[in-house]
Scaffold this motif. Structure first.
Motif, PDB file in Angstrom:
ATOM      1  N   ARG A  61     -40.294 -19.094  19.379  1.00 19.32           N
ATOM      2  CA  ARG A  61     -41.056 -20.287  19.903  1.00 19.32           C
ATOM      3  C   ARG A  61     -39.889 -21.220  19.894  1.00 19.32           C
ATOM      4  O   ARG A  61     -39.863 -22.300  20.774  1.00 19.32           O
ATOM      5  N   VAL A  62     -38.994 -21.382  18.797  1.00 22.09           N
ATOM      6  CA  VAL A  62     -38.139 -22.434  18.652  1.00 22.09           C
ATOM      7  C   VAL A  62     -37.310 -22.110  19.816  1.00 22.09           C
ATOM      8  O   VAL A  62     -36.725 -23.248  20.746  1.00 22.09           O
ATOM      9  N   PHE A  63     -36.565 -21.157  19.822  1.00 19.49           N
ATOM     10  CA  PHE A  63     -35.379 -20.719  21.024  1.00 19.49           C
ATOM     11  C   PHE A  63     -36.049 -21.159  22.230  1.00 19.49           C
ATOM     12  O   PHE A  63     -35.296 -21.642  23.096  1.00 19.49           O
ATOM     13  N   ASP A  64     -37.178 -20.660  22.610  1.00 12.07           N
ATOM     14  CA  ASP A  64     -37.686 -20.806  24.039  1.00 12.07           C
ATOM     15  C   ASP A  64     -37.885 -22.418  24.457  1.00 12.07           C
ATOM     16  O   ASP A  64     -37.646 -22.675  25.532  1.00 12.07           O
ATOM     17  N   ARG A  65     -38.515 -23.044  23.359  1.00 14.81           N
ATOM     18  CA  ARG A  65     -38.681 -24.413  23.864  1.00 14.81           C
ATOM     19  C   ARG A  65     -37.375 -25.120  24.083  1.00 14.81           C
ATOM     20  O   ARG A  65     -37.351 -25.805  25.087  1.00 14.81           O
ATOM     21  N   VAL A  66     -36.062 -24.891  23.203  1.00 15.00           N
ATOM     22  CA  VAL A  66     -34.776 -25.519  23.514  1.00 15.00           C
ATOM     23  C   VAL A  66     -34.457 -24.774  24.877  1.00 15.00           C
ATOM     24  O   VAL A  66     -34.000 -25.952  25.678  1.00 15.00           O
ATOM     25  N   TRP A  67     -34.507 -23.471  25.154  1.00 11.83           N
ATOM     26  CA  TRP A  67     -34.111 -23.259  26.438  1.00 11.83           C
ATOM     27  C   TRP A  67     -34.721 -23.616  27.819  1.00 11.83           C
ATOM     28  O   TRP A  67     -34.177 -24.075  28.632  1.00 11.83           O
ATOM     29  N   ASN A  68     -35.974 -23.713  27.631  1.00  8.64           N
ATOM     30  CA  ASN A  68     -36.825 -24.565  28.699  1.00  8.64           C
ATOM     31  C   ASN A  68     -36.752 -25.775  28.664  1.00  8.64           C
ATOM     32  O   ASN A  68     -36.540 -26.348  30.018  1.00  8.64           O
ATOM     33  N   GLU A  69     -36.331 -26.636  27.683  1.00  6.92           N
ATOM     34  CA  GLU A  69     -36.251 -28.097  27.754  1.00  6.92           C
ATOM     35  C   GLU A  69     -34.728 -28.568  28.626  1.00  6.92           C
ATOM     36  O   GLU A  69     -34.806 -29.293  29.290  1.00  6.92           O
ATOM     37  N   VAL A  70     -33.788 -27.608  28.196  1.00  3.77           N
ATOM     38  CA  VAL A  70     -32.411 -27.645  28.894  1.00  3.77           C
ATOM     39  C   VAL A  70     -32.674 -27.386  30.318  1.00  3.77           C
ATOM     40  O   VAL A  70     -32.347 -28.035  31.343  1.00  3.77           O
ATOM     41  N   ARG A  71     -33.300 -26.220  30.644  1.00  4.38           N
ATOM     42  CA  ARG A  71     -33.385 -25.806  32.104  1.00  4.38           C
ATOM     43  C   ARG A  71     -34.401 -26.916  32.859  1.00  4.38           C
ATOM     44  O   ARG A  71     -34.006 -27.313  33.879  1.00  4.38           O
ATOM     45  N   ARG A  72     -35.307 -27.219  32.277  1.00  7.09           N
ATOM     46  CA  ARG A  72     -36.113 -28.586  32.910  1.00  7.09           C
ATOM     47  C   ARG A  72     -35.540 -29.796  33.022  1.00  7.09           C
ATOM     48  O   ARG A  72     -35.757 -30.603  33.945  1.00  7.09           O
ATOM     49  N   GLY A  73     -35.055 -30.153  31.753  1.00  7.40           N
ATOM     50  CA  GLY A  73     -34.729 -31.675  31.708  1.00  7.40           C
ATOM     51  C   GLY A  73     -33.609 -32.224  31.377  1.00  7.40           C
ATOM     52  O   GLY A  73     -33.292 -33.278  31.503  1.00  7.40           O
ATOM     53  N   TYR A  74     -32.403 -31.171  31.565  1.00 10.13           N
ATOM     54  CA  TYR A  74     -31.129 -31.682  31.151  1.00 10.13           C
ATOM     55  C   TYR A  74     -30.785 -32.657  32.581  1.00 10.13           C
ATOM     56  O   TYR A  74     -30.811 -32.473  33.748  1.00 10.13           O
ATOM     57  N   TYR A  75     -29.895 -33.641  32.014  1.00 12.09           N
ATOM     58  CA  TYR A  75     -29.686 -34.606  33.189  1.00 12.09           C
ATOM     59  C   TYR A  75     -28.936 -34.008  34.421  1.00 12.09           C
ATOM     60  O   TYR A  75     -28.893 -34.488  35.541  1.00 12.09           O
ATOM     61  N   ASP A  76     -28.033 -33.116  34.375  1.00 13.25           N
ATOM     62  CA  ASP A  76     -27.318 -32.363  35.128  1.00 13.25           C
ATOM     63  C   ASP A  76     -28.081 -31.090  35.609  1.00 13.25           C
ATOM     64  O   ASP A  76     -28.043 -30.143  34.979  1.00 13.25           O
ATOM     65  N   PRO A  77     -28.672 -31.087  36.795  1.00 15.78           N
ATOM     66  CA  PRO A  77     -29.491 -29.852  37.327  1.00 15.78           C
ATOM     67  C   PRO A  77     -28.437 -28.721  37.160  1.00 15.78           C
ATOM     68  O   PRO A  77     -29.159 -27.604  37.357  1.00 15.78           O
ATOM     69  N   ARG A  78     -27.190 -28.846  37.515  1.00 10.65           N
ATOM     70  CA  ARG A  78     -26.154 -27.781  37.720  1.00 10.65           C
ATOM     71  C   ARG A  78     -25.819 -27.194  36.189  1.00 10.65           C
ATOM     72  O   ARG A  78     -25.161 -26.212  35.988  1.00 10.65           O
TER      73      ARG A  78
END
Length: 435
Positions: A61-78
């Motif tokens: 749960r913790v890992f998937d939350r982090v991974w998805n947050e980065v994929r969806r919300g990181y300032y650089d879409p690349r």
């Protein structure tokens, strides 16, 4: 706290001074063989003990939350060119196999390191509890650790007077090698009256072993004022926390206009963007543009001096100097940069590291916390401070020996500059452009 813009340095951990949240990530240089080898050795130790089924489910749960947050919300879409799917395939099995939160957060932060972003970090629950109680009365050893460029190397940045660490003779500049026989990690917690065995290494490589008994101490003041220097008011800001702008406005109220103001932002890890705006509102004309931020969508948002300076209607007329060093990050970089570019303040000290992306914090399922960059930042003159930093108008480096002896050449240089006639302390145009 969640969802609010932060400008946070994530490489400082306090065991008594409570300056900032502990974390297990710092700016990384991709393609560094020594770092990659050290990281591989560290991760090879993960999962020596199989996790319980409950632990494995929580890890997922913790890992998937982090991974998805980065994929969806990181300032650089690349994602700075990182193959995020490949990162998941590499690090998720390690995270799920983690026997405890130390192993889990080491694997998560190793993945976040791929972004080469000093703000991207996951703090384990123990570090979050320390951060949330940083100004409360609590059991402490009394030292603040700073993480350097090398992995898992934490150096003593401050020693609190009257603390167990001070009584044991712990010195600035020493590195913490182990605690109770284990390598240091932000998941470690200390308790009142429970002895801890420390091994520290001094700058000559000598090993110092000592046993400390954490004791209850009142939390430090986040902001302090010192009027002991004639003609100068020194305002030390440990972190850009809630209430800073109002406090600063109160300190400036009634201050004679010829009294110099020194903002000491050394070893300040940053904090709330709103409070940075409030500090600037105390010295710049209201609504003056000082920067632009750009999020994942590419939409630019203009930042203006429109914060809360204790209800002041007009900026303070006092001459201003800002002290910075290599541990001044995020809000403690953008604030002096804005004052410098506006010709409103002298910057004194050492070049800052350039960790100035705008981040937000979000809670993780186990009580940990993710800090993630959500927007890029450029000054009003179009300078991107990330990886570049702020260059002082007056260079005043401070050696380790001077710090241990209580000598402060940067403060002395700032006081001397503010005491000079206005024409002699004006910023040179080439310096204002040379952030």
């Amino acid at each position: 706290m969640n969802g609010r813009p932060f400008l946070r340095m994530v490489g400082v951990l306090s065991l008594g001074l409570a300056l900032a949240a502990g974390a297990a990530a710092s700016p990384q240089a991709r393609g560094n063989p020594a770092r990659e080898e050290a990281q591989a050795v560290r991760l090879s130790d993960i999962a020596r003990t199989p996790p319980s089924p409950e632990r494995a489910r929580l890890n997922a749960r913790v890992f998937d939350r982090v991974w998805n947050e980065v994929r969806r919300g990181y300032y650089d879409p690349r994602l700075h060119g990182v193959d995020w799917e490949a990162a998941r395939a590499r690090f998720r099995p390690q995270a799920l196999a983690a026997a405890d939160e130390r192993d889990l957060y080491q694997s998560i932060n190793a993945m976040l390191d791929l972004l080469d972003d000093g703000h991207a970090a996951a703090s384990p629950p123990a570090a979050v509890r320390r951060q949330d109680a940083r100004y409360a009365r609590r059991a402490v050893m009394g030292m603040t650790l700073m993480r350097g460029d090398a992995p898992d190397v934490w150096t003593v940045e401050r020693v609190r007077p009257g603390s167990p660490a001070a009584a044991a003779g712990v010195q600035l500049g020493w590195t913490l090698d182990s605690i109770d026989g284990r390598s240091w990690s932000p998941d470690v917690e200390t308790y009142e009256g429970r002895p801890v065995r420390l091994a520290l290494i001094d700058e000559e490589g000598a090993r110092h072993e000592t046993t400390l008994v954490p004791q209850l101490m009142d939390g430090p003041e986040p902001f302090t004022a010192d009027d002991s220097h004639p003609g100068v008011l020194v305002l030390t800001v440990e972190q850009f926390d809630h209430g800073l702008g109002r406090w600063l406005g109160q300190e400036l109220d009634g201050l004679p206009p010829d009294v110099g103001v020194i903002l000491d932002l050394r070893a300040n890890p940053g904090g709330r963007l709103w409070e940075a705006e409030s500090v600037l509102t105390c010295f710049l004309p209201r609504d003056q543009v000082w920067a632009t931020r750009t999020g994942r969508t590419g939409r630019a948002v203009v930042l203006r001096a429109s914060g809360d300076c204790g209800g002041r209607r007009h900026p303070a007329p006092n001459p201003v100097a800002v002290l910075v060093d290599g541990a001044s990050r995020s809000a403690a970089e953008l604030t002096p940069a804005a004052l410098q570019e506006a010709g409103r303040g002298l910057v004194v000290g050492e070049k800052t590291p350039g960790s100035v992306l705008i981040a937000q914090e979000s809670d993780l399922p186990d009580g940990g916390r993710l800090t993630l960059s959500r927007a890029d930042f450029v000054t009003v003159r179009g300078v991107r401070l990330e990886k570049r930093g702020v260059t002082p108008d007056i260079a005043a480096p401070r050696t380790l020996a001077q710090r241990r002896a209580g000598q402060d050449p940067a403060l002395e240089a700032a006081i001397a500059a503010l005491r000079r006639p206005p024409a002699d302390r004006a910023l040179a145009p080439d310096r204002r452009d040379g952030l």
